[in-house]
Design a protein around this motif. Structure first.
Motif, PDB file in Angstrom:
ATOM      1  N   ARG A   7       0.838  -1.203   0.000  1.00  0.00           N
ATOM      2  CA  ARG A   7       0.000   0.000   0.000  1.00  0.00           C
ATOM      3  C   ARG A   7       0.865   1.243   0.000  1.00  0.00           C
ATOM      4  N   MET A   8       0.405   2.243  -0.690  1.00  0.00           N
ATOM      5  CA  MET A   8       1.083   3.539  -0.671  1.00  0.00           C
ATOM      6  C   MET A   8       0.277   4.444   0.255  1.00  0.00           C
ATOM      7  N   ASP A   9       0.691   4.545   1.493  1.00  0.00           N
ATOM      8  CA  ASP A   9      -0.030   5.378   2.448  1.00  0.00           C
ATOM      9  C   ASP A   9       0.901   6.421   3.039  1.00  0.00           C
ATOM     10  N   ARG A  10       1.551   7.146   2.167  1.00  0.00           N
ATOM     11  CA  ARG A  10       2.508   8.161   2.600  1.00  0.00           C
ATOM     12  C   ARG A  10       1.859   9.313   3.343  1.00  0.00           C
ATOM     13  N   ASP A  11       0.559   9.491   3.189  1.00  0.00           N
ATOM     14  CA  ASP A  11      -0.107  10.613   3.841  1.00  0.00           C
ATOM     15  C   ASP A  11       0.083  10.574   5.351  1.00  0.00           C
ATOM     16  N   ARG A  12       0.122   9.406   5.953  1.00  0.00           N
ATOM     17  CA  ARG A  12       0.313   9.304   7.405  1.00  0.00           C
ATOM     18  C   ARG A  12       1.707   9.791   7.802  1.00  0.00           C
ATOM     19  N   GLY A  13       2.709   9.345   7.071  1.00  0.00           N
ATOM     20  CA  GLY A  13       4.077   9.774   7.363  1.00  0.00           C
ATOM     21  C   GLY A  13       4.266  11.263   7.170  1.00  0.00           C
ATOM     22  N   LEU A  18       5.254  16.813   8.874  1.00  0.00           N
ATOM     23  CA  LEU A  18       4.940  18.237   8.745  1.00  0.00           C
ATOM     24  C   LEU A  18       4.339  18.820  10.025  1.00  0.00           C
ATOM     25  N   ARG A  19       3.590  18.028  10.773  1.00  0.00           N
ATOM     26  CA  ARG A  19       3.079  18.517  12.064  1.00  0.00           C
ATOM     27  C   ARG A  19       4.235  18.761  13.037  1.00  0.00           C
ATOM     28  N   GLU A  20       5.188  17.843  13.068  1.00  0.00           N
ATOM     29  CA  GLU A  20       6.345  18.007  13.956  1.00  0.00           C
ATOM     30  C   GLU A  20       7.196  19.190  13.513  1.00  0.00           C
ATOM     31  N   LEU A  39       5.903  14.194 -13.441  1.00  0.00           N
ATOM     32  CA  LEU A  39       4.784  15.001 -12.976  1.00  0.00           C
ATOM     33  C   LEU A  39       3.694  14.139 -12.348  1.00  0.00           C
ATOM     34  N   ASP A  40       3.112  14.640 -11.292  1.00  0.00           N
ATOM     35  CA  ASP A  40       1.957  14.019 -10.628  1.00  0.00           C
ATOM     36  C   ASP A  40       2.161  12.564 -10.229  1.00  0.00           C
ATOM     37  N   ASP A  41       3.366  12.219  -9.820  1.00  0.00           N
ATOM     38  CA  ASP A  41       3.659  10.846  -9.386  1.00  0.00           C
ATOM     39  C   ASP A  41       3.468  10.730  -7.875  1.00  0.00           C
ATOM     40  N   TRP A  42       2.238  10.892  -7.429  1.00  0.00           N
ATOM     41  CA  TRP A  42       1.959  10.877  -5.992  1.00  0.00           C
ATOM     42  C   TRP A  42       2.038   9.471  -5.410  1.00  0.00           C
ATOM     43  N   ARG A  43       1.787   8.446  -6.198  1.00  0.00           N
ATOM     44  CA  ARG A  43       1.859   7.074  -5.686  1.00  0.00           C
ATOM     45  C   ARG A  43       3.268   6.499  -5.756  1.00  0.00           C
ATOM     46  N   GLY A  44       4.033   6.857  -6.749  1.00  0.00           N
ATOM     47  CA  GLY A  44       5.369   6.287  -6.921  1.00  0.00           C
ATOM     48  C   GLY A  44       6.414   7.025  -6.112  1.00  0.00           C
ATOM     49  N   VAL A  50       7.441  19.035  -4.536  1.00  0.00           N
ATOM     50  CA  VAL A  50       6.267  19.912  -4.589  1.00  0.00           C
ATOM     51  C   VAL A  50       5.687  20.096  -3.190  1.00  0.00           C
ATOM     52  N   LEU A  51       5.502  19.022  -2.483  1.00  0.00           N
ATOM     53  CA  LEU A  51       4.914  19.073  -1.153  1.00  0.00           C
ATOM     54  C   LEU A  51       5.768  19.916  -0.195  1.00  0.00           C
TER      55      LEU A  51
END
Length: 120
Positions: A7-13, A18-20, A39-44, A50-51
């Motif tokens: 699974r690609m669940d980078r949002d948690r990391g 970024l909160r820290e 461009l737009d390789d959010w899953r890979g 960009v972020l």
């Protein structure tokens, strides 16, 4: 997924990172090794350039992204050209680190693909 994760669940990391960073550094100085390469390789690859560039700009900090591949740097520069606090440096990151003594609040090491030769 890839060979490491199904699974690609980078949002948690990213949420934790970024909160820290927000808690500790009002105007973060962010260094990233490796940069956006498609461009737009959010899953890979994840589009960290960009972020992190958007985040640094929003917080009044800065991002320096260091990559050895001129084509990757060209794409990264074009992609973040509207982010005034983001710079892309075309250099070997190890040599670049040795040449400077800039303060770093967040260091994101993402410059070596696990499938590449010499990545052990």
């Amino acid at each position: 997924g890839n060979e490491v994760s199904r699974r690609m669940d980078r949002d948690r990391g990213w949420d934790v990172i970024l909160r820290e960073c927000m808690r500790r550094f009002p105007r973060p100085r962010i260094i990233e090794t490796g940069c956006i390469r498609t461009l737009d390789d959010w899953r890979g690859a994840g589009n960290s350039t960009v972020l992190l560039g958007e985040y640094a700009t929003l917080k009044g900090g800065s991002l320096t992204s260091v990559d050895i591949d001129p084509k990757h740097c060209e794409l990264a520069r074009a992609t973040v050209r509207d982010l005034p606090n983001t710079a892309v440096v075309c250099a070997d990151s190890v040599a670049w680190f040795k040449s400077g003594e800039e303060p770093i609040d967040l260091l994101y090491l993402d410059s070596l693909d696990s499938f590449a030769p010499r990545s052990e």
